[in-house]
Design an enzyme around this catalytic site. Structure first.
Site, PDB file in Angstrom:
ATOM      1  CD  GLU A 189       7.120  -6.661  -1.946  1.00 59.29           C
ATOM      2  OE1 GLU A 189       7.552  -5.545  -1.615  1.00 59.29           O
ATOM      3  OE2 GLU A 189       6.134  -7.203  -1.404  1.00 59.29           O
ATOM      4  CG  ASP A 249      -2.807  -4.758  -0.700  1.00 54.80           C
ATOM      5  OD1 ASP A 249      -2.434  -5.286  -1.756  1.00 54.80           O
ATOM      6  OD2 ASP A 249      -2.044  -4.588   0.276  1.00 54.80           O
ATOM      7  CB  THR A 286       1.802   0.866  -2.665  1.00 54.88           C
ATOM      8  OG1 THR A 286       1.057   0.214  -1.650  1.00 54.88           O
ATOM      9  CG2 THR A 286       2.874  -0.059  -3.218  1.00 54.88           C
TER      10      THR A 286
END
Length: 656
Positions: A287, A420, A645
């Protein structure tokens, strides 16, 4: 007779011994008592002066020790002043300014000779170690850059932008060169430099609505959560995750792209003055890489401001201890102050998506700084996962052990959470490296075929194509909203010459993601949907369980709408995005400032605000909407930039 007695010896001194009823036994007792007596004989003022002086010496010694310790324990082993990022010379997006303004006032250090190419990098990657000047030169350059940035931000002219996934308005101009260098400096292969428009077109009506939404969200953050990670708009407060101004850093490039000069200037000053990474705090490797490192790198590319590269290099160094594992598969968490990395408390595993979705950022950091350790660490993970057994026709399990380096919890395959972006980064690394690494392409193509074979189904009654999950051979008609990244990724691959039927699948999945929004009473998708596989009377295709009906302001649907519109020109995708923006304004907008995630997308009368505005709403969702509504389909060319992303644009490497 005895001889006469000799005369008495002459004495030159007199010895007198005075006794105060104390024996002198050679011990230290008497001396100690004398010192104490002397101390007691001093006045109170004298004693206080001596004590203050001793305390002052102790404090000075402690501060000196801490200063030396900080330098010795810096993540890369260099003194603090040497750990500051050093500007490279990539193509930059000019600051919003008048057409004749020149932001490049200050001289920049010339690069040194390029180092040898990294072992596994694409052949077009050249890593250059920037030149180090004396401290006074660095300070002067920094001062000039700050003045130039402030000047540009205060300009009255229309803002300019750059060609990027989500960047500012600039188009690639044939024959345009990278910023000029000294003649003696070796030439670096130019990145596909964007063409700067002399006049930026005014935002159209829909883009202006996005700007208004951003300003409303930013006003809430600025008033109630300035410098903190996330806004809690309902309670008019904030929450902390890493304590690093997450929303602010994640939004830098969005503000630049939208031309918000004042807001960007305030945010830049906070980064310059307040953003410090020397703190005892655990951050999630994935993150923090996609949001903070990616945000700083994209801000550097769009603005050319070396401040952002300096911060990015410092932060990247502090993330490196995460890779110190027996398998080289990184831990999920790392303390950026102490350099201690560890897995989460409940397991020794990392998620596959997290360890395989940091490569774009780490590779780019190596390219800019000349330090190949970032790229080597990230690409070692890619090579390792490529060679692992336990896949199912290119599909990967969700977990990987940091000690053994093997997949765990095998037999469960999904394109949702925890897996993902593995598939997304296979394609995007291949694109970033000028499509040189065929193993990345082949792994991606195999995975797409695995999706078709094992996870693809059609719903009833509308025959919507969706991607489900497979658990130990049993199919589940469950699809996360996160999976809606896939239509855009498939379309991007088809744009770069992969099979044309990938675009057909992208269109079909895009219809499904739109229906996940459309079939909800609020017009906003739930976090997780279940699809009907059997025709039932009065049943819709999309069903939602009570625990899954929340909406977190996620970007995946509008992200894919952007790609599909950009690559097909079909304005229907713009209309769908406009519907979603109106739904955000109707059901998630908080009057006092900000937008809130909601708990129930099926109840338009009481959507139940959750009192949290995720950083990606400003960093991704509104950015994609702005680009989706652009009349200029060349704005931020997909031939010049690849987006991480978290929607931060990074340049595609140019051929050597």
């Amino acid at each position: 007779m005895y001889p006469p007695a000799p005369p008495a010896p002459r004495r030159d001194f007199i010895s007198v011994t005075l006794s105060l009823d104390q024996s002198d036994d050679g011990s230290k007792t008497r001396r100690r008592r004398s010192c104490w007596r002397t101390w007691k004989q001093l006045s109170r003022l004298q004693r206080n002066v001596i004590l203050f002086f001793l305390a002052f010496l102790l404090c000075c010694g402690l501060l000196s020790y801490l200063s030396v310790a900080d330098q010795e324990t810096a993540p890369n082993g260099r003194p603090a002043e040497e750990q500051k990022g050093r500007p490279a010379q990539p193509p930059v997006l000019p600051a919003p300014r008048k057409a004749d303004a020149d932001p490049g006032q200050g001289p920049r250090p010339p690069p040194q000779k390029p180092q040898r190419h990294v072992r596994r990098g694409p052949p077009n990657l050249q890593i250059r170690a920037p030149h180090r000047d004396a401290e006074d030169r660095r300070q002067e350059d920094g001062r000039r850059r700050d003045e130039a940035a402030d000047e540009a931000l205060q300009g009255e002219g229309p803002p300019r932008t750059v060609v990027s996934w989500r960047g500012a308005v600039i188009e690639p101009e044939p024959g345009s060169d990278a910023p000029s260098r000294k003649a003696e400096a070796p030439a670096r292969p130019s990145l596909q430099a964007p063409r700067i428009q002399n006049q930026r077109a005014s935002p159209n009506e829909r883009q202006q609505a996005v700007i208004d939404a951003f300003r409303h969200a930013w006003a809430g953050y600025r008033k109630f959560a300035w410098g903190h990670d996330e806004l809690k708009p309902v309670s008019k407060s904030f929450s902390e995750w890493f304590g690093l101004g997450l929303t602010l850093v994640d939004s830098l490039d969005t503000m630049w792209i939208l031309g918000l000069k004042k807001e960007f200037g305030e945010a830049r000053r906070w980064v310059s003055e307040k953003l410090q990474f020397q703190k005892d705090v655990d951050v999630n490797l994935f993150e923090s890489t996609i949001r903070i490192l990616g945000g700083l790198l994209s801000a550097y590319h769009l603005t050319g401001d070396a401040l952002f590269l300096q911060k990015a290099e410092d932060f990247g160094n502090r993330l490196m201890p995460a890779f110190r594992t027996p398998s080289k598969i990184p831990y999920s968490d790392v303390n950026i102050g102490t350099g201690v990395a560890h897995p989460p408390w409940w397991t020794s595993d990392s998620t596959v998506a997290e360890v395989t979705s940091i490569q774009l950022e780490f590779r780019e950091l190596s390219r800019l700084t000349g330090d190949k350790k970032f790229q080597e660490a990230a690409e070692e993970v890619t090579r390792h996962v490529h060679s692992l057994s336990g896949k199912k026709d290119g599909l990967v399990p969700m977990f990987i052990n940091t000690h053994s380096g093997l997949f765990t919890h095998g037999g469960v395959f999904t394109l949702g959470a925890r897996a993902d972006s593995y598939y997304e980064y296979l394609l995007k690394q291949w694109v970033q490296g000028q499509r040189q690494d065929t193993r990345l392409r082949d792994d991606y193509l195999e995975a797409v075929e695995g999706i078709r074979r094992h996870l693809l189904r059609r719903s009833e009654p509308s025959k919507l194509t969706f991607v489900g999950e497979l658990a130990h051979g049993r199919f589940s008609a469950k699809m996360d909203h996160l999976v809606c990244f896939l239509p855009g990724t498939l379309a991007l691959g088809a744009h770069y010459g992969l099979p044309a039927d990938h675009m057909d699948l992208a269109r079909a999945l895009m219809d499904t993601c739109y229906q996940m929004n459309r079939q909800m009473a609020t017009g906003l998708s739930p976090e997780i949907a279940h699809f009907n596989l059997h025709a039932q009377k009065d049943q819709k295709d999309v069903q939602v369980k009570p625990a899954d009906r929340h909406n977190l302001l996620r970007p995946e649907t509008v992200e894919s709408l952007f790609y599909l519109y950009r690559l097909t020109g079909n304005r229907t995708y713009q209309d769908w995005g406009w519907e979603i923006l109106q739904s955000f304004n109707t059901y998630t907008r908080v009057p006092s400032g900000g937008y809130s995630s909601i708990s129930n997308v099926q109840d338009p009368h009481d959507p139940q605000p959750r009192d949290k505005m995720e950083s990606f709403f400003l960093g991704e969702t509104l950015k994609y909407l702005y680009l989706l509504f652009s009349d200029d389909r060349d704005l931020l060319s997909l031939d010049a930039y690849v987006f991480n992303t978290e929607a931060h644009p990074l340049p595609i490497w140019a051929p050597a």
